[in-house]
Design a protein around this motif. Structure first.
Motif, mmCIF file in Angstrom:
data_model
loop_
_atom_site.group_PDB
_atom_site.id
_atom_site.type_symbol
_atom_site.label_atom_id
_atom_site.label_comp_id
_atom_site.label_asym_id
_atom_site.label_seq_id
_atom_site.Cartn_x
_atom_site.Cartn_y
_atom_site.Cartn_z
ATOM 1 N N ALA A 84 12.651 -69.625 -61.992
ATOM 2 C CA ALA A 84 12.100 -70.051 -61.046
ATOM 3 C C ALA A 84 12.456 -71.533 -60.539
ATOM 4 C CB ALA A 84 10.533 -70.437 -61.332
ATOM 5 N N LEU A 85 12.604 -71.651 -59.264
ATOM 6 C CA LEU A 85 13.340 -72.972 -58.663
ATOM 7 C C LEU A 85 12.592 -74.079 -59.350
ATOM 8 C CD1 LEU A 85 15.334 -74.228 -56.872
ATOM 9 C CD2 LEU A 85 13.471 -74.040 -55.072
ATOM 10 N N ALA A 86 11.236 -74.107 -59.365
ATOM 11 C CA ALA A 86 10.608 -75.452 -60.034
ATOM 12 C C ALA A 86 11.010 -75.667 -61.504
ATOM 13 C CB ALA A 86 9.205 -75.122 -59.849
ATOM 14 N N ASP A 87 11.247 -74.390 -62.109
ATOM 15 C CA ASP A 87 11.591 -74.688 -63.754
ATOM 16 C C ASP A 87 13.005 -75.196 -63.700
ATOM 17 O OD1 ASP A 87 9.180 -74.086 -64.666
ATOM 18 O OD2 ASP A 87 9.702 -72.125 -64.764
ATOM 19 N N LYS A 88 13.948 -74.642 -62.886
ATOM 20 C CA LYS A 88 15.182 -75.121 -62.733
ATOM 21 C C LYS A 88 15.412 -76.879 -62.661
ATOM 22 C CE LYS A 88 18.148 -71.202 -61.235
ATOM 23 N NZ LYS A 88 16.777 -70.043 -61.092
ATOM 24 N N ARG A 146 2.520 -77.981 -74.736
ATOM 25 C CA ARG A 146 2.131 -77.076 -73.504
ATOM 26 C C ARG A 146 2.814 -75.843 -73.405
ATOM 27 N NH1 ARG A 146 2.881 -82.526 -70.775
ATOM 28 N NH2 ARG A 146 1.008 -83.363 -70.453
ATOM 29 N N HIS A 147 4.020 -75.585 -74.182
ATOM 30 C CA HIS A 147 4.912 -74.599 -74.073
ATOM 31 C C HIS A 147 5.741 -74.535 -75.329
ATOM 32 C CE1 HIS A 147 6.925 -77.247 -71.551
ATOM 33 N NE2 HIS A 147 6.069 -77.264 -70.741
ATOM 34 N N SER A 148 6.640 -73.529 -75.712
ATOM 35 C CA SER A 148 6.983 -73.611 -77.170
ATOM 36 C C SER A 148 8.534 -74.206 -76.971
ATOM 37 C CB SER A 148 7.454 -72.175 -77.408
ATOM 38 O OG SER A 148 8.131 -71.447 -76.436
ATOM 39 N N HIS A 149 9.090 -74.210 -75.504
ATOM 40 C CA HIS A 149 10.414 -74.927 -75.355
ATOM 41 C C HIS A 149 10.112 -76.073 -74.479
ATOM 42 C CE1 HIS A 149 11.380 -71.136 -77.531
ATOM 43 N NE2 HIS A 149 12.634 -71.802 -77.752
ATOM 44 N N VAL A 150 11.315 -76.611 -74.080
ATOM 45 C CA VAL A 150 11.261 -78.030 -73.259
ATOM 46 C C VAL A 150 10.806 -77.196 -71.849
ATOM 47 C CG1 VAL A 150 12.713 -79.796 -72.217
ATOM 48 C CG2 VAL A 150 12.612 -78.946 -74.559
ATOM 49 N N VAL A 151 11.368 -76.398 -71.339
ATOM 50 C CA VAL A 151 10.943 -75.796 -70.167
ATOM 51 C C VAL A 151 10.407 -74.437 -70.241
ATOM 52 C CG1 VAL A 151 11.697 -75.377 -67.732
ATOM 53 C CG2 VAL A 151 12.303 -77.324 -68.790
ATOM 54 N N GLY A 152 9.035 -74.325 -70.190
ATOM 55 C CA GLY A 152 8.524 -72.959 -70.504
ATOM 56 C C GLY A 152 8.629 -72.429 -72.020
ATOM 57 N N ASN A 153 8.566 -70.989 -72.101
ATOM 58 C CA ASN A 153 8.676 -70.697 -73.350
ATOM 59 C C ASN A 153 9.811 -69.891 -73.664
ATOM 60 O OD1 ASN A 153 5.657 -71.263 -74.101
ATOM 61 N ND2 ASN A 153 5.090 -69.905 -72.306
ATOM 62 N N ALA A 158 18.142 -76.860 -71.182
ATOM 63 C CA ALA A 158 17.498 -78.170 -71.478
ATOM 64 C C ALA A 158 17.087 -78.444 -72.939
ATOM 65 C CB ALA A 158 16.078 -78.186 -70.587
ATOM 66 N N ASP A 159 17.084 -77.299 -73.825
ATOM 67 C CA ASP A 159 16.742 -77.758 -75.032
ATOM 68 C C ASP A 159 17.640 -78.356 -75.778
ATOM 69 O OD1 ASP A 159 14.048 -76.387 -75.778
ATOM 70 O OD2 ASP A 159 14.945 -74.634 -74.491
ATOM 71 N N ILE A 160 18.958 -78.093 -75.329
ATOM 72 C CA ILE A 160 20.239 -78.431 -76.129
ATOM 73 C C ILE A 160 20.466 -79.752 -76.101
ATOM 74 C CG2 ILE A 160 22.911 -78.505 -76.169
ATOM 75 C CD1 ILE A 160 22.555 -75.457 -74.894
ATOM 76 N N PRO A 161 20.379 -80.789 -75.223
ATOM 77 C CA PRO A 161 20.587 -82.198 -75.419
ATOM 78 C C PRO A 161 19.386 -82.763 -76.073
ATOM 79 C CG PRO A 161 20.362 -81.680 -72.887
ATOM 80 C CD PRO A 161 20.360 -80.241 -73.673
ATOM 81 N N LEU A 162 18.247 -82.269 -75.786
ATOM 82 C CA LEU A 162 17.066 -82.793 -76.564
ATOM 83 C C LEU A 162 17.002 -82.623 -77.984
ATOM 84 C CD1 LEU A 162 14.592 -82.558 -73.532
ATOM 85 C CD2 LEU A 162 15.197 -84.792 -74.722
#
Length: 205
Positions: A84-88, A146-153, A158-162
């Protein structure tokens, strides 16, 4: 072949190496930065005028800035990005937040406790960094509720740097509050083979 310049204990280089590991890319890494030098050589400065790591050369394209490199590799290989564009856009948002908020908060703690002799440490700066780091991780914890990963499930770039910030956070701040969502997510990250190879197996130095 993808060429990466940078030392393995640099958090920014670790982002790229973890991303490369997730994507299974053939690559060559060249030690650069700190004790390895290289970054002040004219050839290197021609590629990266900042004289920092990492820098990559990928099919004739030279890039620096670790988060930009990770996004480039994810886009090029069609993986690690949501549909999804918004998730990007949220991927960009959280990766930018890592650079502007989470890592700057933690940097005084890392430099104070890891790279400064005890007799020269600025304890006030370390304490302030701890306070700001806990505040930043509390924000991330709320999002992870709110979800299992940084952006969605689904795992994304995005998970890598954090997770690299979290690795340092857990290593340097043992007296912070319990953040259950952050803890749960970080355990997932720490189990990923590419994290183990390029982050979790490398001491903070």
């Amino acid at each position: 072949m993808l060429t990466i310049w940078g030392r393995v204990n640099s958090s920014n280089v670790q982002k790229v190496m973890w991303c490369v590991g997730e994507l299974g890319l053939e690559h060559c890494r060249i030690d650069a930065g700190r004790e390895f030098g290289v970054v002040d050589d004219p050839d290197y400065r021609a590629r990266n005028p900042n004289g920092r790591v990492p820098t990559i050369l990928d099919d004739g394209v030279t890039l620096w800035e670790s988060n930009a490199i990770c996004r480039h590799l994810a886009r090029k290989h069609g993986r690690l990005l949501p549909a999804a564009l918004a998730d990007k856009a949220r991927v960009d948002m959280w990766m930018d937040w890592q650079q502007t908020e989470a890592m700057p908060a933690l940097s005084p703690v890392f430099w104070g406790l890891v790279r400064t002799p005890p007799e020269r440490r600025d304890q006030a700066a370390i304490a302030d960094g701890k306070k700001k780091s806990i505040a930043a991780m509390t924000i991330l914890d709320a999002e992870l509720g709110r979800h299992s990963h940084v952006v969605g499930n689904t795992f994304s770039v995005a998970d890598i740097p954090l997770a690299i910030v979290a690795y340092r956070y857990y290593g340097l701040i043992q007296d912070g509050p319990r953040l259950a969502h952050l803890d749960r997510w970080y355990r997932l990250m720490a189990e990923r083979p590419a994290f183990v190879a390029h982050v979790g197996s490398i001491p903070l130095t």
